[in-house]
Enzyme design. Structure first.
Site, PDB file in Angstrom:
ATOM      1  CG  HIS A  80      33.677  41.449  42.176  1.00  0.00           C
ATOM      2  ND1 HIS A  80      34.324  40.635  41.203  1.00  0.00           N
ATOM      3  CD2 HIS A  80      34.802  42.127  42.824  1.00  0.00           C
ATOM      4  CE1 HIS A  80      35.599  40.502  41.664  1.00  0.00           C
ATOM      5  NE2 HIS A  80      35.960  41.295  42.521  1.00  0.00           N
ATOM      6  CG  ASP A 128      37.904  44.758  44.287  1.00  0.00           C
ATOM      7  OD1 ASP A 128      37.107  43.721  44.227  1.00  0.00           O
ATOM      8  OD2 ASP A 128      39.051  44.692  43.936  1.00  0.00           O
ATOM      9  CG  HIS A 180      37.374  43.493  38.986  1.00  0.00           C
ATOM     10  ND1 HIS A 180      37.114  44.718  39.780  1.00  0.00           N
ATOM     11  CD2 HIS A 180      37.859  42.642  39.692  1.00  0.00           C
ATOM     12  CE1 HIS A 180      37.333  44.339  40.800  1.00  0.00           C
ATOM     13  NE2 HIS A 180      37.640  43.241  41.028  1.00  0.00           N
ATOM     14  NE  ARG A 210      44.860  34.749  36.763  1.00  0.00           N
ATOM     15  CZ  ARG A 210      44.188  35.556  37.056  1.00  0.00           C
ATOM     16  NH1 ARG A 210      42.930  35.264  37.745  1.00  0.00           N
ATOM     17  NH2 ARG A 210      44.131  36.951  37.140  1.00  0.00           N
TER      18      ARG A 210
END
Ligand SMILES: C=C1C[C@]23C[C@@]1(O)CC[C@H]2[C@@]12CCC[C@@](C)(C(=O)O1)[C@H]2[C@@H]3C(=O)O
Ligand SMILES: O=C(O)CCC(=O)C(=O)O
Ligand SMILES: [Fe+2]
Length: 355
Positions: free
Chosen positions: A228, A230, A286, A296
């Site tokens: 996607h 941002d 990304h 994470r």
């Protein structure tokens, strides 16, 4: 003026696109979370960590070259990392520990903070989920300002510290976003008057997102966060230095990892800065790959103009030699673009492209 949260009310989500699975109860990747394996997009296409020396630029914000370096990085990659950013390391540790405190709760406690179908804040899967036919190995907590309402549901007597840390972090991130944006405008040779800077800064649309990527029994099959870009102007990401997983897509090279650097924050260009720069800065695509050994956690801060602000190519960037107006996008309000993105995801940019 509408709030950022209100921009999402027209695109309500089904509960299946809000409630994450209970990651504690799964021992293998279920079909619903197993992504098809294709050559380039596949999470299985693991990166050769030794063989490639790609790294995103690290910029010391105290350096006299910081403006030039940040502008250049926006132009070449749309992503860079910053050191000497002024965010106390104690605050970075505190936000990690509060994020940890939330995500390690049992599923039945986390859903007390569940995002409502037409809401934008609270606990849930990533907003982009409805655009993919598989689910992501991810859960998130979105905040726009104080998380008090949701935090009180989760910890009726222990919400205060969580709220304090989240509010303090948002205040400091806002100041850092303004500093970075001012540097970028300077690089572009754009005066604050050209972008109506005082108005852009007042009532800025901002969001804070805690991201959790639990340990995954077969990371080659799963997708942490699907590809996607941002939506807003800038994103500032804090990733714990011991946990990698973020990858950016590079023309001709495919997916390359962004290794965490201790104490550094990752900054990436969002769609609105891509538009305002008249496509000079790429809005970087990304994704995130989960890990078998590490749970994470990351913290994303999203910064954009107020909802009624018109986002379009900055005037000074649309005059090329011989061509009077070379604007590549039509101008659109922040609210309309957020809604367009919520309905069309990666098609949104092309819907406002004019050349
Ligand atoms: C302002 C926002 C950006 C964001 C959608 C949101 O309303 C708050 C959450 C943000 C986030 C975080 C995870 C990835 C992402 C694509 C998503 O689904 O929710 C981003 C959104 C975005 O930048 O478009
Ligand atoms: O967690 C990460 O590494 C990236 C998160 C992200 O892309 C986002 O929150 O938009
Ligand atoms: Fe992102």
């Amino acid at each position: 003026m509408a709030t950022l949260s209100e921009a999402y009310t027209e695109t309500p989500l089904h509960l299946q696109h809000i409630i994450p699975i209970d990651f504690d109860s799964v021992e293998e990747v279920p079909q619903s979370h197993s992504w098809p394996q294709s050559d380039d997009e596949s999470p299985r296409r693991m990166f050769n960590l030794d063989g490639d020396h790609f790294s995103i630029p690290a910029i010391d914000l105290d350096s006299p070259d910081a403006i030039e370096m940040a502008g250049h990085a926006c132009k070449i990659m749309g992503i860079f990392q910053v050191t000497n950013h002024g965010i106390p390391s104690s605050l970075l540790r505190e936000i990690e520990s509060q994020a940890w405190r939330f995500f390690t709760l049992p599923a039945r406690a986390k859903v007390k903070a569940l995002r409502s179908p037409s809401g934008a804040t609270g606990y849930g899967v990533a907003r982009i989920a409805p655009f993919f036919n598989k689910f992501m190995w991810h859960e998130g907590f979105t905040m726009m300002g104080s998380p008090l309402e949701h935090a009180r549901e989760v910890w009726p007597h222990g919400y205060r510290k969580f709220c304090e840390v989240m509010e303090d972090y948002q205040d400091k991130m806002k100041a850092l976003s303004e500093r970075l944006l001012a540097m970028i405008l300077k690089y572009l040779g754009i005066s604050e008057h050209d972008v109506d800077w005082p108005r852009l800064r007042s009532n800025a649309c901002t969001a804070l997102q805690l991201n959790s990527y639990p340990r995954c029994p077969d990371p080659g099959q799963a997708m942490g966060l699907a590809p996607h870009t941002d939506t807003l102007l800038l994103t500032i990401l804090h990733q714990n230095h011991s946990a990698h997983g973020l990858q950016v897509h590079r023309e001709g090279r495919g997916w390359v990892p962004v290794f965490p650097m201790n104490g550094a924050l990752v900054v990436n260009v969002g769609d609105m800065l891509h538009i305002m720069s008249n496509a000079m800065f790429p809005s970087v695509v990304h994704r995130v790959i989960p890990s078998e050994n590490t749970h994470r956690l990351t913290v994303g801060y999203f910064y954009g103009p107020p909802t009624d602000f018109h986002v379009g190519p900055i005037h000074g960037l649309t005059q090329t030699s011989g061509q009077e107006d070379a604007a590549r996008f039509r101008s659109i309000t922040v609210k309309d673009y957020v809604q367009m993105k919520a309905k069309n995801l990666d098609k949104a940019l092309s819907m406002i492209r004019i050349r």
